[in-house]
Design a protein around this motif. Structure first.
Motif, PDB file in Angstrom:
ATOM      1  N   GLY A  59      -4.187   4.093   5.687  1.00 44.01           N
ATOM      2  CA  GLY A  59      -3.169   3.055   5.647  1.00 44.01           C
ATOM      3  C   GLY A  59      -1.846   3.510   6.209  1.00 44.01           C
ATOM      4  N   ALA A  60      -0.784   2.821   5.820  1.00 43.91           N
ATOM      5  CA  ALA A  60       0.553   3.121   6.326  1.00 43.91           C
ATOM      6  C   ALA A  60       1.092   4.405   5.705  1.00 43.91           C
ATOM      7  CB  ALA A  60       1.498   1.961   6.035  1.00 43.91           C
ATOM      8  N   ASP A  61       2.025   5.035   6.401  1.00 46.47           N
ATOM      9  CA  ASP A  61       2.696   6.240   5.914  1.00 46.47           C
ATOM     10  C   ASP A  61       3.795   5.810   4.942  1.00 46.47           C
ATOM     11  OD1 ASP A  61       4.143   8.530   5.475  1.00 46.47           O
ATOM     12  OD2 ASP A  61       4.099   9.189   7.559  1.00 46.47           O
ATOM     13  N   LEU A  62       3.523   5.910   3.638  1.00 44.22           N
ATOM     14  CA  LEU A  62       4.481   5.425   2.643  1.00 44.22           C
ATOM     15  C   LEU A  62       5.755   6.259   2.616  1.00 44.22           C
ATOM     16  CD1 LEU A  62       2.184   4.405  -0.345  1.00 44.22           C
ATOM     17  CD2 LEU A  62       3.090   3.002   1.516  1.00 44.22           C
ATOM     18  N   LYS A  63       5.679   7.532   2.976  1.00 40.66           N
ATOM     19  CA  LYS A  63       6.892   8.350   3.044  1.00 40.66           C
ATOM     20  C   LYS A  63       7.809   7.843   4.150  1.00 40.66           C
ATOM     21  CE  LYS A  63       4.835  12.598   1.192  1.00 40.66           C
ATOM     22  NZ  LYS A  63       4.522  14.034   1.465  1.00 40.66           N
ATOM     23  N   GLU A  64       7.204   7.473   5.259  1.00 42.67           N
ATOM     24  CA  GLU A  64       7.982   6.912   6.360  1.00 42.67           C
ATOM     25  C   GLU A  64       8.526   5.537   5.988  1.00 42.67           C
ATOM     26  OE1 GLU A  64       7.367   7.112  11.105  1.00 42.67           O
ATOM     27  OE2 GLU A  64       5.820   5.997  10.034  1.00 42.67           O
ATOM     28  N   ARG A  65       7.691   4.748   5.310  1.00 43.28           N
ATOM     29  CA  ARG A  65       8.123   3.407   4.885  1.00 43.28           C
ATOM     30  C   ARG A  65       9.289   3.489   3.907  1.00 43.28           C
ATOM     31  NH1 ARG A  65       4.182  -0.598   4.625  1.00 43.28           N
ATOM     32  NH2 ARG A  65       5.762  -1.832   3.533  1.00 43.28           N
ATOM     33  N   ALA A  66       9.307   4.523   3.073  1.00 47.93           N
ATOM     34  CA  ALA A  66      10.363   4.665   2.077  1.00 47.93           C
ATOM     35  C   ALA A  66      11.729   4.863   2.715  1.00 47.93           C
ATOM     36  CB  ALA A  66      10.051   5.822   1.143  1.00 47.93           C
ATOM     37  N   LEU A  67      11.759   5.325   3.948  1.00 49.29           N
ATOM     38  CA  LEU A  67      13.022   5.546   4.654  1.00 49.29           C
ATOM     39  C   LEU A  67      13.530   4.285   5.352  1.00 49.29           C
ATOM     40  CD1 LEU A  67      12.241   9.025   6.258  1.00 49.29           C
ATOM     41  CD2 LEU A  67      13.508   8.560   4.148  1.00 49.29           C
ATOM     42  N   MET A  68      12.727   3.232   5.378  1.00 48.83           N
ATOM     43  CA  MET A  68      13.115   1.983   6.032  1.00 48.83           C
ATOM     44  C   MET A  68      13.901   1.110   5.071  1.00 48.83           C
ATOM     45  SD  MET A  68       9.537   0.897   7.909  1.00 48.83           S
ATOM     46  CE  MET A  68       8.655   1.985   9.026  1.00 48.83           C
ATOM     47  N   ASP A  69      14.877   0.378   5.605  1.00 46.94           N
ATOM     48  CA  ASP A  69      15.550  -0.614   4.770  1.00 46.94           C
ATOM     49  C   ASP A  69      14.678  -1.868   4.708  1.00 46.94           C
ATOM     50  OD1 ASP A  69      15.991  -2.145   7.128  1.00 46.94           O
ATOM     51  OD2 ASP A  69      17.980  -1.258   7.426  1.00 46.94           O
ATOM     52  N   ILE A 127      -5.256  -1.295  -2.052  1.00 47.02           N
ATOM     53  CA  ILE A 127      -4.628  -0.687  -3.234  1.00 47.02           C
ATOM     54  C   ILE A 127      -3.125  -0.954  -3.304  1.00 47.02           C
ATOM     55  CG2 ILE A 127      -6.377   1.123  -3.296  1.00 47.02           C
ATOM     56  CD1 ILE A 127      -4.233   2.987  -2.037  1.00 47.02           C
ATOM     57  N   GLU A 128      -2.639  -1.900  -2.520  1.00 46.72           N
ATOM     58  CA  GLU A 128      -1.196  -2.102  -2.401  1.00 46.72           C
ATOM     59  C   GLU A 128      -0.505  -2.431  -3.719  1.00 46.72           C
ATOM     60  OE1 GLU A 128      -2.739  -2.777   1.783  1.00 46.72           O
ATOM     61  OE2 GLU A 128      -3.431  -3.143  -0.266  1.00 46.72           O
ATOM     62  N   THR A 129      -1.172  -3.172  -4.622  1.00 49.01           N
ATOM     63  CA  THR A 129      -0.513  -3.525  -5.883  1.00 49.01           C
ATOM     64  C   THR A 129      -0.230  -2.290  -6.738  1.00 49.01           C
ATOM     65  OG1 THR A 129      -2.671  -3.967  -6.922  1.00 49.01           O
ATOM     66  CG2 THR A 129      -1.486  -5.850  -5.960  1.00 49.01           C
ATOM     67  N   THR A 130      -0.956  -1.201  -6.516  1.00 46.61           N
ATOM     68  CA  THR A 130      -0.679   0.032  -7.258  1.00 46.61           C
ATOM     69  C   THR A 130       0.583   0.726  -6.742  1.00 46.61           C
ATOM     70  OG1 THR A 130      -1.975   1.518  -5.819  1.00 46.61           O
ATOM     71  CG2 THR A 130      -3.168   0.329  -7.556  1.00 46.61           C
ATOM     72  N   ARG A 131       1.116   0.235  -5.620  1.00 48.79           N
ATOM     73  CA  ARG A 131       2.339   0.790  -5.036  1.00 48.79           C
ATOM     74  C   ARG A 131       3.474  -0.230  -5.024  1.00 48.79           C
ATOM     75  NH1 ARG A 131      -0.664   4.289  -5.914  1.00 48.79           N
ATOM     76  NH2 ARG A 131      -1.446   5.920  -4.507  1.00 48.79           N
ATOM     77  N   GLY A 132       3.309  -1.293  -5.802  1.00 50.46           N
ATOM     78  CA  GLY A 132       4.349  -2.316  -5.869  1.00 50.46           C
ATOM     79  C   GLY A 132       4.371  -3.247  -4.674  1.00 50.46           C
ATOM     80  N   GLU A 154      -9.885 -10.190  -7.796  1.00 50.92           N
ATOM     81  CA  GLU A 154     -10.117  -9.065  -8.697  1.00 50.92           C
ATOM     82  C   GLU A 154      -9.802  -7.736  -8.008  1.00 50.92           C
ATOM     83  OE1 GLU A 154     -13.816  -6.726 -10.886  1.00 50.92           O
ATOM     84  OE2 GLU A 154     -14.066  -8.844 -10.347  1.00 50.92           O
ATOM     85  N   LEU A 155     -10.289  -7.583  -6.789  1.00 52.36           N
ATOM     86  CA  LEU A 155     -10.090  -6.316  -6.073  1.00 52.36           C
ATOM     87  C   LEU A 155      -8.619  -6.074  -5.754  1.00 52.36           C
ATOM     88  CD1 LEU A 155     -13.125  -6.464  -3.604  1.00 52.36           C
ATOM     89  CD2 LEU A 155     -12.916  -5.128  -5.707  1.00 52.36           C
ATOM     90  N   ILE A 156      -7.912  -7.116  -5.366  1.00 52.25           N
ATOM     91  CA  ILE A 156      -6.492  -6.950  -5.011  1.00 52.25           C
ATOM     92  C   ILE A 156      -5.628  -6.817  -6.253  1.00 52.25           C
ATOM     93  CG2 ILE A 156      -4.508  -8.122  -3.949  1.00 52.25           C
ATOM     94  CD1 ILE A 156      -6.439  -9.212  -1.828  1.00 52.25           C
ATOM     95  N   PHE A 157      -5.884  -7.615  -7.284  1.00 49.21           N
ATOM     96  CA  PHE A 157      -5.083  -7.524  -8.515  1.00 49.21           C
ATOM     97  C   PHE A 157      -5.199  -6.137  -9.157  1.00 49.21           C
ATOM     98  CE2 PHE A 157      -5.572 -12.368  -9.496  1.00 49.21           C
ATOM     99  CZ  PHE A 157      -4.714 -12.656  -8.447  1.00 49.21           C
ATOM    100  N   THR A 158      -6.409  -5.568  -9.120  1.00 48.32           N
ATOM    101  CA  THR A 158      -6.632  -4.284  -9.783  1.00 48.32           C
ATOM    102  C   THR A 158      -6.406  -3.081  -8.873  1.00 48.32           C
ATOM    103  OG1 THR A 158      -8.999  -4.256  -9.217  1.00 48.32           O
ATOM    104  CG2 THR A 158      -8.369  -5.331 -11.289  1.00 48.32           C
TER     105      THR A 158
END
Length: 258
Positions: A59-69, A127-132, A154-158
């Motif tokens: 998936g996406a690089d969440l560390k890189e995403r965290a630096l984006m506004d 798994i995006e919902t586990t990362r907000g 079910e798959l997306i909610f969980t």
């Protein structure tokens, strides 16, 4: 380093290098999609795979995403969504070969393909919902269309992760197999599936894809009109005449894509 290979089964492969779906990787993929769409000799089947054992795409690089506004993040996801739409809109059949982890945007990439193969040992999930977050590159729309609304919720909610067997049982993948010693069992199965498609009339296959893709988005009456328009595209082809002649002469057809 994850190596992505988009293999055009009857043409030369194109290889992309990136750790995940980062901006530079997405730009390379856009260029490749443009090439596939506009090349003079359209490939009959395209297979997406990873060259690193145990990983399809994390998936996406969440560390890189965290630096984006907020604005940068929105633009990036919008671009990723457009990329997946471009992949889904490719005229030829596409197959995702998941020999390893396919999470978040990685599974969204696989869902943008027409068909999917997986090793039993593969792990996949939105798994995006586990990362907000929520699936933002088409996953919230393509997963329900693939496995049904209730199961997709079910798959997306969980944020649940699935193995290859469970994915096959629910129809998320078309074929699943035991992993082999070289770690590319899903890719081998994807090639086997591609070889079943290759002998068929290329224009007929592309028009069948168009009819199904467009028809599933509208009511049945409109879908029948779409089918008629697509059917009209194959009537004047040399391949259709070849198919009829081969049937009458009791021989395999020799399709040329015209």
């Amino acid at each position: 380093m994850v190596s992505w290979k988009c293999s055009c089964v009857d043409t030369r492969p194109g290889t992309l290098w990136a750790t995940c779906l980062c901006p530079s990787m997405c730009e390379q993929m856009r260029a490749l999609m443009s090439t596939l769409t506009n090349c003079d000799s359209v490939p009959r089947v395209v297979v997406f795979r990873s060259l690193v054992p145990g990983v399809f795409c994390a998936g996406a690089d969440l560390k890189e995403r965290a630096l984006m506004d907020d604005r940068q993040s929105d633009l990036f996801v919008h671009g990723l969504r457009d990329l997946m739409t471009h992949i889904a809109s490719l005229p030829m059949p596409t197959i995702a070969a998941m020999d390893g982890v396919a999470l978040g945007g990685g599974l969204e990439l696989a869902l943008a393909c027409d068909l999917r193969t997986a090793a039993y040992s593969a792990q996949m999930g939105l798994i995006e919902t586990t990362r907000g977050l929520l699936p933002g590159a088409g996953g919230s729309q393509r997963l329900p269309r693939t496995v049904g609304v209730s199961l997709a919720k079910e798959l997306i909610f969980t944020g649940k992760r699935l193995g290859g067997r469970a994915a096959l049982a629910m129809g998320l993948v078309n074929r699943a197999v035991d992993q082999n010693e070289t770690g590319d069992a899903a890719y081998s199965e994807a090639l086997s599936l591609a070889r079943e498609i290759l002998p068929q009339a290329p224009i007929a296959v592309r028009m069948a894809k168009e009819a199904m893709n467009r028809g599933t988005e509208v009511d049945i009456t409109s879908a029948m009109a779409i089918e008629r328009m697509c059917y009209a595209q194959v009537i004047p082809t040399r391949d259709r005449r070849e198919g009829m002649a081969a049937f009458i002469e009791k021989r395999p057809p020799r399709y040329i894509g015209e």
